[in-house]
Design a protein around this motif. Sequence first.
Motif, short mmCIF file in Angstrom:
data_model
loop_
_atom_site.label_atom_id
_atom_site.label_comp_id
_atom_site.label_asym_id
_atom_site.label_seq_id
_atom_site.Cartn_x
_atom_site.Cartn_y
_atom_site.Cartn_z
N SER A 189 12.16 -2.71 9.96
CA SER A 189 12.00 -1.26 10.01
C SER A 189 12.95 -0.69 8.96
O SER A 189 14.17 -0.79 9.10
CB SER A 189 12.35 -0.72 11.40
N HIS B 192 0.84 -1.20 0.00
CA HIS B 192 0.00 0.00 0.00
C HIS B 192 0.87 1.25 0.00
O HIS B 192 2.01 1.23 0.45
CB HIS B 192 -0.92 -0.01 1.22
N VAL B 193 0.30 2.30 -0.49
CA VAL B 193 1.00 3.57 -0.58
C VAL B 193 1.47 4.02 0.82
O VAL B 193 0.75 3.84 1.80
CB VAL B 193 0.09 4.62 -1.26
N ASP B 194 2.69 4.50 0.85
CA ASP B 194 3.28 5.00 2.09
C ASP B 194 3.58 3.94 3.14
O ASP B 194 3.83 4.28 4.29
CB ASP B 194 2.39 6.09 2.74
N GLY C 287 6.07 2.15 2.94
CA GLY C 287 7.52 2.13 3.06
C GLY C 287 8.27 1.28 2.04
O GLY C 287 9.37 0.82 2.30
N LYS C 288 7.67 1.11 0.86
CA LYS C 288 8.32 0.28 -0.18
C LYS C 288 9.64 0.90 -0.61
O LYS C 288 10.68 0.22 -0.64
CB LYS C 288 7.40 0.16 -1.41
N THR C 289 9.56 2.18 -0.93
CA THR C 289 10.76 2.84 -1.43
C THR C 289 11.84 2.86 -0.36
O THR C 289 13.00 2.58 -0.62
CB THR C 289 10.41 4.28 -1.84
N LYS C 290 11.42 3.16 0.81
CA LYS C 290 12.37 3.25 1.92
C LYS C 290 13.01 1.89 2.17
O LYS C 290 14.21 1.79 2.42
CB LYS C 290 11.64 3.73 3.17
N ASN D 27 6.49 -3.74 8.08
CA ASN D 27 7.40 -2.61 8.21
C ASN D 27 6.99 -1.64 9.32
O ASN D 27 5.88 -1.75 9.85
CB ASN D 27 7.43 -1.88 6.85
N LYS D 28 7.87 -0.74 9.58
CA LYS D 28 7.66 0.33 10.56
C LYS D 28 7.44 -0.21 11.97
O LYS D 28 6.66 0.34 12.75
CB LYS D 28 6.46 1.21 10.15
N TYR E 252 0.41 10.05 -8.17
CA TYR E 252 -0.92 10.09 -7.57
C TYR E 252 -1.62 11.42 -7.80
O TYR E 252 -2.83 11.48 -7.92
CB TYR E 252 -0.84 9.73 -6.07
N LYS F 28 7.80 2.01 15.08
CA LYS F 28 6.81 3.00 15.52
C LYS F 28 6.12 2.55 16.80
O LYS F 28 5.85 1.36 16.98
CB LYS F 28 5.75 3.19 14.42
N1 LIG Z 1 8.89 5.09 11.30
C1 LIG Z 1 9.08 4.54 10.12
N2 LIG Z 1 8.76 5.22 9.03
C2 LIG Z 1 8.94 4.63 7.85
C3 LIG Z 1 9.45 3.36 7.72
N3 LIG Z 1 9.50 3.03 6.41
C4 LIG Z 1 9.01 4.08 5.75
N4 LIG Z 1 8.68 5.06 6.61
C5 LIG Z 1 8.13 6.37 6.26
O1 LIG Z 1 6.90 6.18 5.61
C6 LIG Z 1 6.73 7.14 4.60
C7 LIG Z 1 6.47 6.45 3.27
O2 LIG Z 1 7.56 5.72 2.87
P1 LIG Z 1 7.85 5.38 1.37
O3 LIG Z 1 9.01 4.50 1.31
O4 LIG Z 1 7.85 6.60 0.55
O5 LIG Z 1 6.52 4.56 1.08
P2 LIG Z 1 6.09 3.95 -0.28
O6 LIG Z 1 5.31 2.74 0.05
O7 LIG Z 1 7.25 3.77 -1.16
O8 LIG Z 1 5.15 5.07 -0.80
P3 LIG Z 1 4.74 5.35 -2.29
O9 LIG Z 1 5.98 5.42 -3.09
O10 LIG Z 1 4.03 6.67 -2.18
O11 LIG Z 1 3.84 4.22 -2.69
C8 LIG Z 1 8.02 7.94 4.58
O12 LIG Z 1 7.82 9.11 5.28
C9 LIG Z 1 9.00 7.08 5.28
O13 LIG Z 1 10.00 7.81 5.90
C10 LIG Z 1 9.81 2.65 8.92
O14 LIG Z 1 10.27 1.51 8.92
N5 LIG Z 1 9.58 3.29 10.07
#
Ligand SMILES: Nc1nc2c(ncn2[C@@H]2O[C@H](COP(=O)(O)OP(=O)(O)OP(=O)(O)O)[C@@H](O)[C@H]2O)c(=O)[nH]1
Length: 928
Positions: free
Chosen positions: A570, A431-433, A435-438, A534-535, A811, A538
Motif C-alpha cells: 500500500s 496502468h494509469v492511477d 499508484g506508480k508515482t505514489k 498496490n492499494k 493525458y 482499500k
Molecule cells: N488507497 C490507496 N490509494 C492509493 C494508493 N496508491 C496510490 N493511491 C491513490 O491513487 C491515485 C493515483 O496514484 P498515482 O500514484 O498518481 O498513480 P499513477 O499510477 O502514478 O498515475 P499516473 O501518473 O496518472 O499514471 C492517487 O489518488 C493516490 O493517492 C494506495 O496504496 N492506497
Amino acid sequence: MAVRVHELAREFGVPSKVVLSTLKDMGEYVKSASSTVEAPVVRRLNDEHGDKLREMGAKKGGAKKAAPKKDAPASTPAPAESAAPSAPPQQESVATESVASESNAPAAPKPGPAAPKPGPAAPKPGPAAPKPGPAAPKPPEADAPASNAPAPGPRPGGPKPGGPRPGPRSGNARPGNNPFSSKQGMQQDRPPRPPAGRGQGQGQGDGAGAPRPGGMPRPNPAMMPKRSAVGGPDARQGGRPGGRPGGGRPGAGNRPGGGGGGAPRPGGGGGFSGPPGRGRGPGGRGGTQGAFGRAGGPPRRGRKSKRAKRQEFDQMQAPAIGGVRVRKGNGETVRVARGASLTDFAEKIGVDAASLVQVLFHLGEMVTATQSVNDETLQILGEELNYNVEVVSPEDEDRELLESFSLEFGEDEGNDADMAPRPPVVTVMGHVDHGKTKLLDALRNANVVAKEAGGITQSIGAYQVTTEVDDTERPITFIDTPGHEAFTAMRARGAQATDIAVLVVAADDGVMPQTVEALNHAQAAGVPIVVAVNKVDKPDADPSKARGQLTEYGLVPEEYGGDTMFVDVSAKSGTGLEQLLEAIVLTADASLDLRANPDQNAEGLAIEAHLDRGRGPVATVIVQRGTLRVGDTIVAGSAFGRVRALLDEFGDSIEEAPPSRPALVLGLTAVPGAGDNFMAVDDDRIARQIAEKREARERNAALAKRSGRRTLEDLMREVEKGETTELLLILKGDSSGSVEALEDSLSQIDVGDEVDLRVIDRGVGAITEANVNLATASNAVIVGYNVRAQGKATEMADREGVQIKYYSVIYQAIEEIEAALKGMLKPIYEEHQLGQAEIREIFRSSKIGNIAGCMVVGGTIRRNAKARLLRDGNVVADNLDLSSLRREKDDVSEVREGFECGLVLRNYGDIKIGDIVESFELREKPRD
Ligand SMILES: Nc1nc2c(ncn2[C@@H]2O[C@H](COP(=O)(O)OP(=O)(O)OP(=O)(O)O)[C@@H](O)[C@H]2O)c(=O)[nH]1
C-alpha cells in the motif's frame, strides 16, 4: 511519361483533331496536336474511348494508318516461323490484340493503379511479335530478332505483368516478363550480340521480330560491340537516341519505336508505337541529343563536343530500367544510413538522384529524392542496380564513430576478476492511477526517513534506496519516471537502463490495458518483473484477483508454483514496501548477473536532461560501468564537457558515481536526449569531435526529414483530393524525458489512415521565435508541455496565426490532440429519409420546366432537402434539388403527408406520372 496528341492520333489511326475533341469531351484541356497528354489521361482515353477511336481509325484510313500494325506480322512471318513454330498463329493474335494491349500500356508503368489491372493480353508471352508496327519498314532485319524469338520477353504493349510493384518486391517471384526486372531490363550477362546489330532484340527478347525502325537514329557504332545481347544493347540504344523526350525514356525492352519492347514506359510510350521511319526522339532523360531534340529522321552527323561524346558513352554503359539510365554497380557494397534519402544513395553511387526516383517509380514506389526511404526500398534499389546495399542503423553508425576513436561502448573492460556486483536498476510501470508515482514516493521517503531524518529528495529522475537482505545492505536504483513510455522511448534508441520492472497493479482494479502493455514491453525487453499489488488498504481490494489475471499473461506467482514474485503493498499506508524491495533484490539475484567493472572510464545512460537557468545543461545519468568522477571529460549524445559537479538525489555533491549510481551531472555544453549514452573519454578533443559528429549526423537526419516534408501545396492538393490530412506538431517540454514520452504517446494515437500526425520538431525549453517560425512555415501547431512561450514568441504566433497549446498533464494533451485529429476527419454523413410524394400530374411550363403535381404519400417533402426520383422502384435520378415547392400558389418550405403540392426538380425535367419523388437529408454522423 506523356505522349503527344498526334502520336495518340496516329496510334488510333484517326486525325489529331478527333483525339483532341475526345479529350475535350473528357474534360481534359489539351491545346494542340503537339500537346502532351499525361499517362493517366491516356489510360482514361484508352479505357473510355479506345475502342471507339480505333474503330473510327479502322474505318477511316485503316488501311493507311493501321496498316503497319496489321501488316507487320505478315512482313515478319518467316523469322517468326523459323524461330518458333507456334509463332505465326500467335503472331496473328498478337497483332490483333496488340491494340488492346496497347490500350493498357500507357498505364503500365504507373505502379499503383495500374498494377492490379493486368492488360488482358499482357501476360501472354508473345516474344516473336511485339509491336509489329515499326517492324514493318525494316523487314530485312527481321531475321535477327527472329533468333531471339524464344526469349521470354514481355509482349509488346503488355508491360503490366502484375504491375511493377509485386515484381521487385517478390524477388524471385518477379514475373518473367517483368520489364523492370534486373534480369531483364538491366541484365549484363546477356549473350553475345549477334552481328546483325541494330534492330535486333528490342530489349529483352520482346522485340524479337521487331527490328529497329528505319528512323531509329544513330546506329552509333560505339555502342555496337559493347554489351551483347538480346535486347541488351538495344535496350540501351532504345533509351538513348531512340527515346522520346519525357515520355521516351524508353529502355530495356521499352523502345517504343522499336516494337514497344516491354513497354514499361509510363505514360504510354510503350503502348503507342512510334511511327515507322521515325525515331522516337532523342534520348531519354540525359540523352545526349537533347531531350527535346529532333523528332526523328536520319541521324544528324553534326559535331559533338567531347563532353557530349563522353556522356553518350557513359549513357551507353548505363543500362536502362524502365527507360531510365542509371549506371549499374558491380556488386559493390554501399553503406547507407537507415532512413537515407535517394539523394544520399545517389551521392554514394555517383548517379543523379532524379534517375533513382524514376527507377523506383518503375519499381512501383513513388518517393521524392529527399524523402527518407525504408530499408527494404533501399535494398530493392540496390539489387536492381547491382549494389549490395548495407543499411546502417544509427547504433551501428555510432559504434563506427566510436571505433574511429578506438572507443567502444557497452562492454566491460577486463576479465571476470575485474567485475564487481552492482545494484539493480528498476523501472516502475503499470496502468494509469494504479499508484506508480505514489509508490515511488513512498519508497523514497520511507528510505530517507529511515536513513537521514529531514533529508528531502529532489527529483533528479532516479534515486537509490537500500534494503537489508540477509543482513547485507543492498542498494536499489529506481528510475523516477514511472510508466512504460519513457522505458520504451529509451529502448527505441537502443538504450536499456532497466534491469527489473516493477509492475504496479491496483488491487481494487486488477489488470487493465496499460498493465498488459507495460508487461509486454518488459517481457519484450527481457526484463524480469516483480508485481506490486498496490492499494491493498482499500476495502474493495482483492489482491488474489490480480494474481489470477496476471497468470494468464505468463506471470505466475511463486505461491502458485511460478517464478514471479508478487508483493501486496500500500503506497498510501506504507505496508509491504520492505518486502517489495526484498523481492526486487531476490529476483535480481535469481535471474540476473548484475556485475560491472568499476575501474574503467565511466559509461552509462542519460535518463533525463534539461536546461537549468542557473546551472546550464544538467543531465541525470546512470552509470552502467566504470566510475564517473568530477573532472572527467564526458560525451553524452551530442553534448560534451568536463564534469563540474556531481549531485545525488538529495542535491548533495558527490565525488564519484560507481555503477548503477544515478547522478546529476553539471558541466555539459548542451542538453543530451533521454536515452543518449554517455562515456568518459581521456581527451577533451575526442569528446568534442564525437559530439560534433553526432550533432552533424542528427542535423542531417533532421534536415532530410524536414525536406521530405510535404509542402503546403502538396497538402492542399491532397486535402482537395480527399487523400490525407495531416496534423504537424512541434513539441516543447521541460525535460527531454517528457518530450519523448509525449511524442511516444502521440505516435500511438490511431485515427486511421485518413489523418496523419507528425512531429516535425521537438526540444527542451521555452517556446521560441524559431519554433514559431517553423510552425508558420509548415503550418504546424506548437505544443508546450510545462513550458511557456518566451520573449516575442507569443506575439509572433498571434500575428502569424500559429496555434500554441499549453499542457501540464500528458493525458490531457493526448486527449485533446486525439480529438483534434478526429475533428480533421471528414464528416461522415448518413442519409435520413424525409418523405415521398407521388407525381399525379405534369404541368409543362416553358419558363420553369416541368412541374410535378404531387401527393405526399409519406413523411414530408422539404424544399431545401435533397431529392431523388424513383420509377417503378428504380432510382432514375439522384441527388436532385427542388427549385420550387408550392401548395396552391404559395411557396412553402415543406409539405406533409396527405397534402398535394407542386414541385420542380432543378435541372431535371424527365418526369412521368406515377414517379415517386423521395425527399432526404444528409445528416452528419458523429464519429466514435
Ligand atoms: N488507497 C490507496 N490509494 C492509493 C494508493 N496508491 C496510490 N493511491 C491513490 O491513487 C491515485 C493515483 O496514484 P498515482 O500514484 O498518481 O498513480 P499513477 O499510477 O502514478 O498515475 P499516473 O501518473 O496518472 O499514471 C492517487 O489518488 C493516490 O493517492 C494506495 O496504496 N492506497
